[in-house]
Motif scaffolding. Structure first.
Motif, PDB file in Angstrom:
ATOM      1  N   HIS A 278       0.821  -1.211   0.000  1.00 24.67           N
ATOM      2  CA  HIS A 278       0.000   0.000   0.000  1.00 24.67           C
ATOM      3  C   HIS A 278       0.857   1.264   0.000  1.00 24.67           C
ATOM      4  O   HIS A 278       0.437   2.304  -0.516  1.00 24.67           O
ATOM      5  CB  HIS A 278      -0.934   0.008   1.214  1.00 24.67           C
ATOM      6  CG  HIS A 278      -2.077  -0.946   1.098  1.00 24.67           C
ATOM      7  ND1 HIS A 278      -1.979  -2.264   1.489  1.00 24.67           N
ATOM      8  CD2 HIS A 278      -3.334  -0.785   0.599  1.00 24.67           C
ATOM      9  CE1 HIS A 278      -3.133  -2.866   1.266  1.00 24.67           C
ATOM     10  NE2 HIS A 278      -3.966  -2.005   0.722  1.00 24.67           N
ATOM     11  N   LEU A 279       2.065   1.169   0.543  1.00 29.66           N
ATOM     12  CA  LEU A 279       2.948   2.326   0.631  1.00 29.66           C
ATOM     13  C   LEU A 279       3.611   2.634  -0.707  1.00 29.66           C
ATOM     14  O   LEU A 279       3.748   3.800  -1.092  1.00 29.66           O
ATOM     15  CB  LEU A 279       4.023   2.065   1.698  1.00 29.66           C
ATOM     16  CG  LEU A 279       4.994   3.202   2.022  1.00 29.66           C
ATOM     17  CD1 LEU A 279       4.274   4.334   2.751  1.00 29.66           C
ATOM     18  CD2 LEU A 279       6.143   2.673   2.879  1.00 29.66           C
ATOM     19  N   VAL A 280       4.018   1.585  -1.413  1.00 23.45           N
ATOM     20  CA  VAL A 280       4.777   1.729  -2.654  1.00 23.45           C
ATOM     21  C   VAL A 280       3.966   1.119  -3.794  1.00 23.45           C
ATOM     22  O   VAL A 280       3.818  -0.106  -3.858  1.00 23.45           O
ATOM     23  CB  VAL A 280       6.145   1.042  -2.545  1.00 23.45           C
ATOM     24  CG1 VAL A 280       6.951   1.267  -3.819  1.00 23.45           C
ATOM     25  CG2 VAL A 280       6.917   1.536  -1.328  1.00 23.45           C
ATOM     26  N   PRO A 281       3.441   1.917  -4.713  1.00 25.78           N
ATOM     27  CA  PRO A 281       2.525   1.410  -5.753  1.00 25.78           C
ATOM     28  C   PRO A 281       3.246   0.794  -6.946  1.00 25.78           C
ATOM     29  O   PRO A 281       3.093   1.229  -8.088  1.00 25.78           O
ATOM     30  CB  PRO A 281       1.755   2.662  -6.161  1.00 25.78           C
ATOM     31  CG  PRO A 281       2.746   3.765  -5.976  1.00 25.78           C
ATOM     32  CD  PRO A 281       3.568   3.387  -4.776  1.00 25.78           C
ATOM     33  N   ILE A 282       4.068  -0.223  -6.669  1.00 25.15           N
ATOM     34  CA  ILE A 282       4.770  -0.934  -7.737  1.00 25.15           C
ATOM     35  C   ILE A 282       4.543  -2.429  -7.527  1.00 25.15           C
ATOM     36  O   ILE A 282       4.191  -2.867  -6.429  1.00 25.15           O
ATOM     37  CB  ILE A 282       6.281  -0.619  -7.760  1.00 25.15           C
ATOM     38  CG1 ILE A 282       6.920  -0.960  -6.406  1.00 25.15           C
ATOM     39  CG2 ILE A 282       6.536   0.838  -8.121  1.00 25.15           C
ATOM     40  CD1 ILE A 282       8.415  -0.733  -6.354  1.00 25.15           C
TER      41      ILE A 282
END
Length: 342
Positions: A278-282
């Motif tokens: 959820h923090l890093v959209p990759i």
């Protein structure tokens, strides 16, 4: 990043073994590894101090540094493998002869604490090295992984190579999460592969030994750390902006990384992964067979990799242009220095 490619291994190569970190702890493991390589047509040269012990380390800092440099400078040695990991390589980073490493262009192989060496060499020289099995814990194990024969040797001796199919975890390849992941990967995703042990990657932030990789594919693994400590390391990378230039994360094996009775409340690795997603959209692809486990791939640190999804339940890594053909070895040193990869 101006990547420098190592040489592909010739037939019947000579392998240099050294212990740049902790001392050997498993009696007979090194002998078993040497026997394995000898039976497969390799010649083996041991570093002078590989069997030494000084405090926690395989000899003093000077002795461990001397062993590594001797193997780098010996023209008869084709590749260098760490005997084991542990701790100690970060002590050596300021004293390594990076010019000699860049000129020799030998495959350097190991994992765990060797992460520090891989990343420092990539940052200082652009040379591709290999995160992969080590002598004592892997080739010296009585129940060796089939990946040694099927993946390690072909990767170091062929110009192109693909990993075995890697299974996506059940919770990812089904439902909305699976649809999102397949959309993110599309027809394939390509970038520069780098990473290693999470603690080492995080500890190198803010130092000249962390490479600046654009469009990176970051692979991570860990052992014997509580989940909240793992998240703290990930937050260090996040706050330092490392994830801004990462196209995908390959989540390796995080074994023995469970909350202990000393924790104030159970905080699980699954919760850490969920928060990171959820923090890093990759894309985050789990189950990479790499880490402190028997079955591990060999990964070219600094090499290009392409990720594909051959079906909804698997992903695969395709490697190419990670090594220079053996014909280049006949060129002069001046010519070699000008023969970087595209």
């Amino acid at each position: 990043m101006n990547t420098r490619l190592p040489y592909l291994l010739p037939p019947n190569p000579t392998l240099g073994l050294c212990a740049p970190s902790g001392f050997l702890t498993e009696p007979g493991a090194l002998e078993m590894a040497i026997l394995y390589f000898s039976e497969h047509g390799w010649n083996v040269r041991e570093g002078t101090h590989i069997r030494n012990r000084h405090e926690y380390f395989a000899g003093t800092d000077t002795e461990r540094l001397e062993d590594f440099h001797e193997l780098i400078r010996d023209p008869k040695v084709d590749a260098i493998m760490a005997a084991r990991g542990g701790y100690g390589l970060t002590r050596l980073l300021p004293h390594l002869d990076y010019d000699a490493i860049a000129t020799a262009r030998k495959p350097i192989i190991g994992f765990s604490d060797v992460t520090a060496l891989h990343l420092a060499v990539l940052a200082k020289t652009g040379l591709v090295t290999f995160a992969g099995p080590m002598a004592a814990p892997d080739f010296g194990h009585p129940h060796r992984s089939a990946l040694h024969q099927d993946h390690f040797l072909p990767l170091l001796q062929n110009e192109t190579h693909s990993s075995p199919l890697i299974r996506l975890p059940f919770t990812i390849h089904e439902g909305a999460a699976g649809l999102r992941l397949r959309h993110q990967i599309g027809n394939g995703l390509e970038g520069i592969l780098w990473g290693g042990n999470l603690s080492l990657v995080a500890h190198l932030v803010g130092t000249p030994y962390l490479p600046q990789v654009e469009e990176g594919i970051l692979f991570l693994e860990e052992v014997n750390e509580e989940p909240y400590i793992i998240e703290r390391c990930l937050m260090q990378l996040y706050h330092a902006g490392v994830f801004n230039s990462v196209r995908a994360i390959l989540w390796g094996q995080f074994n023995r990384c469970e909350p202990t009775h000393a924790s104030a409340a159970p905080y699980t690795l699954e919760q850490v992964v969920d928060y990171l997603q959820h923090l890093v959209p990759i894309p985050l692809l789990q189950n990479l067979p790499f880490g402190h486990v028997r079955d591990k791939l060999t990964l070219p640190v600094g090499g290009r990799v392409r990720i594909t999804l051959p079906d909804p339940a698997h992903y695969q890594l395709h490697f190419s242009q990670y090594g220079v053909t053996g014909a280049l070895q006949k060129k002069s040193v001046t010519e070699q220095r000008g023969s970087d990869s595209p």
